[in-house]
Design an enzyme around this catalytic site. Structure first.
Site, PDB file in Angstrom:
ATOM      1  N   TYR A 101       0.719  -1.199   0.121  1.00  0.00           N
ATOM      2  CA  TYR A 101       0.079  -0.102   0.185  1.00  0.00           C
ATOM      3  C   TYR A 101       0.868   1.220  -0.091  1.00  0.00           C
ATOM      4  O   TYR A 101       0.788   2.214  -0.825  1.00  0.00           O
ATOM      5  CB  TYR A 101      -0.949  -0.047   1.388  1.00  0.00           C
ATOM      6  CG  TYR A 101      -2.149   1.127   1.170  1.00  0.00           C
ATOM      7  CD1 TYR A 101      -3.209   1.065   0.325  1.00  0.00           C
ATOM      8  CD2 TYR A 101      -1.539   2.277   1.836  1.00  0.00           C
ATOM      9  CE1 TYR A 101      -4.106   1.805   0.100  1.00  0.00           C
ATOM     10  CE2 TYR A 101      -2.656   3.498   1.575  1.00  0.00           C
ATOM     11  CZ  TYR A 101      -3.690   3.326   0.874  1.00  0.00           C
ATOM     12  OH  TYR A 101      -4.731   4.142   0.977  1.00  0.00           O
ATOM     13  N   PHE A 153      -8.022  20.404 -25.354  1.00  0.00           N
ATOM     14  CA  PHE A 153      -8.357  18.800 -25.222  1.00  0.00           C
ATOM     15  C   PHE A 153      -9.414  18.601 -24.766  1.00  0.00           C
ATOM     16  O   PHE A 153      -9.687  19.365 -23.581  1.00  0.00           O
ATOM     17  CB  PHE A 153      -7.196  18.015 -24.953  1.00  0.00           C
ATOM     18  CG  PHE A 153      -7.590  16.573 -25.128  1.00  0.00           C
ATOM     19  CD1 PHE A 153      -7.435  16.049 -26.515  1.00  0.00           C
ATOM     20  CD2 PHE A 153      -7.734  15.692 -23.949  1.00  0.00           C
ATOM     21  CE1 PHE A 153      -7.942  14.694 -26.573  1.00  0.00           C
ATOM     22  CE2 PHE A 153      -7.979  14.356 -24.084  1.00  0.00           C
ATOM     23  CZ  PHE A 153      -8.280  13.917 -25.402  1.00  0.00           C
ATOM     24  N   THR A 154     -10.352  17.596 -25.013  1.00  0.00           N
ATOM     25  CA  THR A 154     -11.543  17.431 -24.596  1.00  0.00           C
ATOM     26  C   THR A 154     -11.638  17.326 -22.873  1.00  0.00           C
ATOM     27  O   THR A 154     -12.167  18.164 -22.430  1.00  0.00           O
ATOM     28  CB  THR A 154     -12.395  16.164 -24.927  1.00  0.00           C
ATOM     29  OG1 THR A 154     -11.492  15.079 -24.836  1.00  0.00           O
ATOM     30  CG2 THR A 154     -12.660  16.067 -26.414  1.00  0.00           C
ATOM     31  N   ARG A 411     -13.328  13.884 -34.600  1.00  0.00           N
ATOM     32  CA  ARG A 411     -12.573  14.818 -33.705  1.00  0.00           C
ATOM     33  C   ARG A 411     -13.073  16.280 -34.457  1.00  0.00           C
ATOM     34  O   ARG A 411     -12.313  16.876 -35.194  1.00  0.00           O
ATOM     35  CB  ARG A 411     -11.109  14.791 -33.861  1.00  0.00           C
ATOM     36  CG  ARG A 411     -10.530  13.527 -33.247  1.00  0.00           C
ATOM     37  CD  ARG A 411     -10.368  13.845 -31.488  1.00  0.00           C
ATOM     38  NE  ARG A 411     -11.245  13.788 -30.745  1.00  0.00           N
ATOM     39  CZ  ARG A 411     -11.532  13.371 -29.419  1.00  0.00           C
ATOM     40  NH1 ARG A 411     -10.243  13.212 -29.009  1.00  0.00           N
ATOM     41  NH2 ARG A 411     -12.399  13.265 -28.724  1.00  0.00           N
TER      42      ARG A 411
HETATM   43  O1  PLI Z   1      -7.030   9.139 -21.194  1.00  0.00           O
HETATM   44  P1  PLI Z   1      -6.359  10.018 -20.136  1.00  0.00           P
HETATM   45  O2  PLI Z   1      -7.202  10.225 -19.004  1.00  0.00           O
HETATM   46  O3  PLI Z   1      -5.172   9.126 -19.885  1.00  0.00           O
HETATM   47  O4  PLI Z   1      -5.469  11.236 -20.581  1.00  0.00           O
HETATM   48  C1  PLI Z   1      -6.502  12.344 -20.918  1.00  0.00           C
HETATM   49  C2  PLI Z   1      -5.567  13.023 -22.030  1.00  0.00           C
HETATM   50  C3  PLI Z   1      -5.020  14.295 -21.573  1.00  0.00           C
HETATM   51  N1  PLI Z   1      -4.360  15.009 -22.683  1.00  0.00           N
HETATM   52  C4  PLI Z   1      -4.241  14.698 -23.988  1.00  0.00           C
HETATM   53  C5  PLI Z   1      -3.401  15.511 -24.796  1.00  0.00           C
HETATM   54  C6  PLI Z   1      -4.796  13.486 -24.302  1.00  0.00           C
HETATM   55  O5  PLI Z   1      -4.972  13.129 -25.525  1.00  0.00           O
HETATM   56  C7  PLI Z   1      -5.640  12.783 -23.127  1.00  0.00           C
HETATM   57  C8  PLI Z   1      -6.152  11.572 -23.732  1.00  0.00           C
HETATM   58  N2  PLI Z   1      -6.428  11.138 -24.860  1.00  0.00           N
HETATM   59  C9  PLI Z   1      -7.357  10.285 -25.527  1.00  0.00           C
HETATM   60  C10 PLI Z   1      -8.120   9.315 -24.597  1.00  0.00           C
HETATM   61  C11 PLI Z   1      -7.356  10.278 -26.970  1.00  0.00           C
HETATM   62  O6  PLI Z   1      -7.892   9.268 -27.442  1.00  0.00           O
HETATM   63  O7  PLI Z   1      -6.663  10.968 -27.623  1.00  0.00           O
END
Ligand code: PLI
Length: 488
Positions: A101, A153-154, A411
């Protein structure tokens, strides 16, 4: 030794580029598929569903490729996130997971990798990238503040909005033009940044956020020169710079390929210099670290470290695992080093470029130059007969699946969502379909199969009908929205 392309294109780009950059955007360039710097030890069988199965599957999914079953997909280009094939060295590391842990030795291995490869002193692990965004952005953003970023980014946009902030775009104009072949389309435009400071005051800016190899712009890199200048600029206003370093190794490869002075610099040295211009970063390990799960935030700043370390225990887990198993931290620790090797990155970027090249050769409109992790189709040019609210990119993504069982991702306007103040749909200039290449997973023959399907659709593009949105969730609608086909 340079080849004839070097000579030809070097002149074109006025000596800025040290290699044969961007030759793929020229019709007389003949690209060969890159050879893989690995051999295959384990395989996973996949099959092409029948035409009838594909037709039924995409309708059942409401024309949203996120809602397809993975079993119904032949080649999965939905995302490069968490989809990499790990190496024998990473799998061996998984067996050395210390599942304590507190104080797992894998955490310290990860900390050392982050220090060596990225140069940050402090590390806070999280379950994936958005966990790090949550900790970092909710700590730094106060209600009413702006976060200028080189394109949204989303998940980043949502994590800035939740604490009451607003993300604003400061990427150079070229990034919004799919045809523009600027080698560093991810760069920050200082005039745009200056205008926000002049109009709102520096104290209204929470921090400046810079993404590496900008995802929504087509996987386009930021130059070292731009980062260096940004540091000087922000120092004048005492503004912090936080990177989204998720695809920083691929960005470092482009710097080595395209920026004068870096042609022989080890990727790790390039990464260390890049990160030295920031105060900290968030990182989704699921991309350049070649793993299936994981994330972290890292910083040079003790205050940011202490604030986020005290939050990680509330939202993610103890500060020496942050939501990851010990074995997962070991895979990230090893993958961060592997993913920063020049030979690997050269193959990686060129495989993506090969797919882009095949499409460009056939006249299919894509975002140029081809980016680091994906090829992006320009849906507005591909399906010009569709109105924006008939969702051209969503339509094209569904049509590609129906044609060949290749899964891609919208996108464009669906991903962008609605204006947080007016509630209106936002129609960004870029309305794209992303063909995202998982790392070390698919062969060049898979790239050719994919290209053939897209080219086949392009040839009969005018008979593709648009879509109507019939279900829209509140947050990140692209994941769960549903559509129906309109009559042609
Ligand atoms: O999917 P996560 O939570 O590990 O990461 C989020 C994330 C943050 N920043 C950027 C630039 C990304 O591209 C991103 C996640 N991208 C995804 C899931 C994608 O399909 O592009």
């Amino acid at each position: 030794m340079g080849n004839r392309w070097d000579v030809k294109y070097k002149n074109l780009f006025q000596g800025l580029y040290i290699s044969s950059f961007n030759k793929e955007s020229f019709s007389d360039y003949k690209m060969k598929p890159p050879a893989e710097p690995f051999k295959i030890k384990v395989i996973e069988p996949v099959r092409v569903p029948s035409e009838q199965e594909r037709k039924e599957a995409i309708r059942k999914a409401g024309f949203n490729t996120f809602l397809l079953l993975s079993d119904d997909v032949y080649i999965d280009l939905l995302t490069d996130s968490g989809t990499a094939a790990m190496s024998d060295n990473q799998w061996a590391g998984m067996m050395l997971g210390d599942e304590a842990y507190a104080g797992s030795k894998n955490f310290y291995n990860l900390e050392k990798s982050v220090q060596d490869v990225l140069g940050y002193k402090y590390l806070v692990p999280t379950h994936q990238g958005r966990g790090a965004e949550h900790l970092m952005y909710s700590n730094l953003v106060k209600p009413g503040q702006l976060v200028p970023r080189n394109m949204y980014f989303t998940t980043s946009k949502v994590h800035v909005e939740l604490p009451g902030g607003k993300m604003v775009d400061v990427i150079i104009d070229e990034a919004h033009d799919p045809e523009n072949t600027n080698p560093f389309k991810g760069n920050v435009d200082f005039n745009k940044l200056q205008k926000y400071i002049d109009d709102y005051g520096a104290d209204k800016i929470a921090f400046v956020n810079v993404e590496m190899n900008v995802n929504m712009a087509g996987g386009q890199p930021v130059s070292m020169e731009n980062l260096r200048k940004l540091r000087e600029f922000c120092n004048n206003y005492k503004l912090k710079i936080i990177f989204d370093a998720t695809r920083s190794s691929e960005n470092a490869y482009f710097i080595r390929e395209r920026e004068k002075g870096y042609e022989n610099t080890p990727i790790v040295d390039i990464l260390n210099e890049m990160m030295s211009y920031s105060d900290g970063c968030i990182y989704s390990s699921k991309k350049d670290c070649l793993v299936n799960i994981g994330g972290f935030l890292a910083t040079h700043d003790k205050e940011i470290f202490e604030a986020t370390r005290s939050m990680v225990v509330v939202y993610e887990g103890l500060h020496t695992y942050g939501g990851m198993a010990g074995r997962d931290m070991e895979a990230v620790a090893r993958g961060l080093r592997e993913g920063a090797q020049y030979e690997y990155l050269k193959y990686r970027v060129n495989q993506v470029r090969y797919l882009g090249y095949l499409l460009m050769e056939a006249g299919v409109p894509i975002v140029k130059p081809t980016g680091g992790h994906a090829v992006f189709l320009n849906a507005l040019k591909f399906l010009p007969h569709l109105a924006r609210d008939q969702w051209p990119a969503q339509t094209l993504s569904a049509a590609i699946y129906e044609d060949s069982a290749v899964r891609t991702m919208e996108r464009g306007a669906i991903s962008k969502g609605r204006d947080s103040e007016t509630g209106e749909n936002i129609f960004p200039k870029l309305e794209l379909v992303r063909l995202t290449i998982p790392r070390r997973v698919y062969t060049n023959t898979h790239m050719e199969y994919t290209a053939n399907s897209v080219i086949n659709l392009y040839e009969k593009r005018e008979i593709i009908p648009g879509l109507k949105m019939v279900y829209e969730p509140k947050y990140l609608r692209f994941f769960q929205a549903k559509f129906e086909q309109l009559p042609l």
